[in-house]
Design a protein around this motif. Structure first.
Motif, mmCIF file in Angstrom:
data_model
loop_
_atom_site.group_PDB
_atom_site.id
_atom_site.type_symbol
_atom_site.label_atom_id
_atom_site.label_comp_id
_atom_site.label_asym_id
_atom_site.label_seq_id
_atom_site.Cartn_x
_atom_site.Cartn_y
_atom_site.Cartn_z
ATOM 1 N N GLU A 1 1.127 -1.423 0.466
ATOM 2 C CA GLU A 1 -0.123 -0.042 -0.202
ATOM 3 C C GLU A 1 0.898 1.305 -0.183
ATOM 4 N N ILE A 2 0.517 2.037 -1.260
ATOM 5 C CA ILE A 2 1.922 3.358 -1.585
ATOM 6 C C ILE A 2 0.292 4.060 -1.196
ATOM 7 N N THR A 3 0.844 5.811 -0.464
ATOM 8 C CA THR A 3 0.253 6.102 0.015
ATOM 9 C C THR A 3 0.642 7.750 -1.574
ATOM 10 N N ALA A 4 -0.384 7.457 -2.252
ATOM 11 C CA ALA A 4 1.119 8.085 -3.948
ATOM 12 C C ALA A 4 0.088 10.298 -3.637
ATOM 13 N N GLU B 1 -2.001 22.159 -0.196
ATOM 14 C CA GLU B 1 -1.713 21.905 -2.111
ATOM 15 C C GLU B 1 -2.162 20.427 -1.459
ATOM 16 N N LEU B 2 -2.732 19.317 -1.683
ATOM 17 C CA LEU B 2 -2.715 18.459 -2.652
ATOM 18 C C LEU B 2 -2.260 17.643 -3.707
ATOM 19 N N LEU B 3 -1.271 17.079 -3.188
ATOM 20 C CA LEU B 3 -0.729 17.011 -4.507
ATOM 21 C C LEU B 3 -0.369 15.480 -4.938
ATOM 22 N N THR B 4 -0.556 14.860 -6.293
ATOM 23 C CA THR B 4 -0.229 13.634 -6.399
ATOM 24 C C THR B 4 1.226 13.653 -6.764
ATOM 25 N N MET B 5 1.918 12.687 -6.021
ATOM 26 C CA MET B 5 3.371 11.964 -6.360
ATOM 27 C C MET B 5 3.378 11.146 -7.402
ATOM 28 N N PRO B 6 4.915 11.179 -8.322
ATOM 29 C CA PRO B 6 4.721 10.495 -8.671
ATOM 30 C C PRO B 6 5.708 9.048 -8.428
ATOM 31 N N THR B 7 5.214 7.987 -8.488
ATOM 32 C CA THR B 7 5.430 7.013 -7.954
ATOM 33 C C THR B 7 6.906 5.986 -9.109
ATOM 34 N N VAL C 1 3.209 13.231 4.119
ATOM 35 C CA VAL C 1 3.521 11.894 3.451
ATOM 36 C C VAL C 1 5.446 11.864 2.759
ATOM 37 N N PRO C 2 5.952 10.465 3.489
ATOM 38 C CA PRO C 2 7.024 10.835 2.784
ATOM 39 C C PRO C 2 6.315 10.204 0.859
ATOM 40 N N CYS C 3 7.564 10.502 0.302
ATOM 41 C CA CYS C 3 7.271 9.733 -0.928
ATOM 42 C C CYS C 3 7.610 8.211 -1.412
ATOM 43 N N PRO C 4 6.673 8.230 -2.480
ATOM 44 C CA PRO C 4 6.274 6.777 -2.654
ATOM 45 C C PRO C 4 8.545 6.239 -2.355
ATOM 46 N N ALA C 5 9.012 6.337 -2.510
ATOM 47 C CA ALA C 5 10.297 5.136 -3.192
ATOM 48 C C ALA C 5 10.305 5.445 -1.416
ATOM 49 N N ILE C 6 10.678 6.514 -0.620
ATOM 50 C CA ILE C 6 11.087 5.889 0.807
ATOM 51 C C ILE C 6 10.200 4.939 1.534
ATOM 52 N N GLN C 7 8.319 5.445 1.376
ATOM 53 C CA GLN C 7 8.031 4.474 1.302
ATOM 54 C C GLN C 7 7.625 3.026 1.409
ATOM 55 N N LEU C 8 7.753 2.128 0.227
ATOM 56 C CA LEU C 8 8.728 1.361 -0.167
ATOM 57 C C LEU C 8 9.812 0.634 0.118
#
Ligand SMILES: [Zn+2]
Length: 68
Positions: free
Chosen positions: A3-6, A19-25, A57-64
C-alpha cells in the motif's frame, strides 16, 4: 502490491499554503512551484524530494523502503 500513499498534502514553508498533490510513483519530484506565493520549493538538504521535505507523507520511494 504494497500500500503506497500517492497523495500528499504539501505545505509551503514560505507562505503556509497547502496543496493536495499526487506524487509520481516512478520518480522523485525535486521542484514544485507553490501556487500560493509562486516560490520554487526545493528539497531540504538530505531529503530526496520536495514531498519528503514539505509533504505530509514521505514520497513513494521512501514508503517502499520502510515497508521492506
Ligand atoms: Zn507559498
Amino acid at each position: 502490491m504494497e500500500e503506497i500513499t500517492a497523495d500528499s498534502l504539501l505545505t509551503c514553508p514560505e507562505c503556509g499554503h497547502e496543496e493536495l498533490l499526487t506524487m509520481p510513483t516512478d520518480a522523485c519530484q525535486w521542484f514544485h512551484e507553490c501556487s500560493g506565493c509562486h516560490v520554487l520549493l526545493k528539497p531540504i538538504k538530505g531529503d530526496c524530494c520536495v514531498f519528503c521535505s514539505y509533504g505530509l507523507v514521505p514520497c513513494p520511494a521512501i514508503q517502499l523502503e520502510s515497508i521492506e
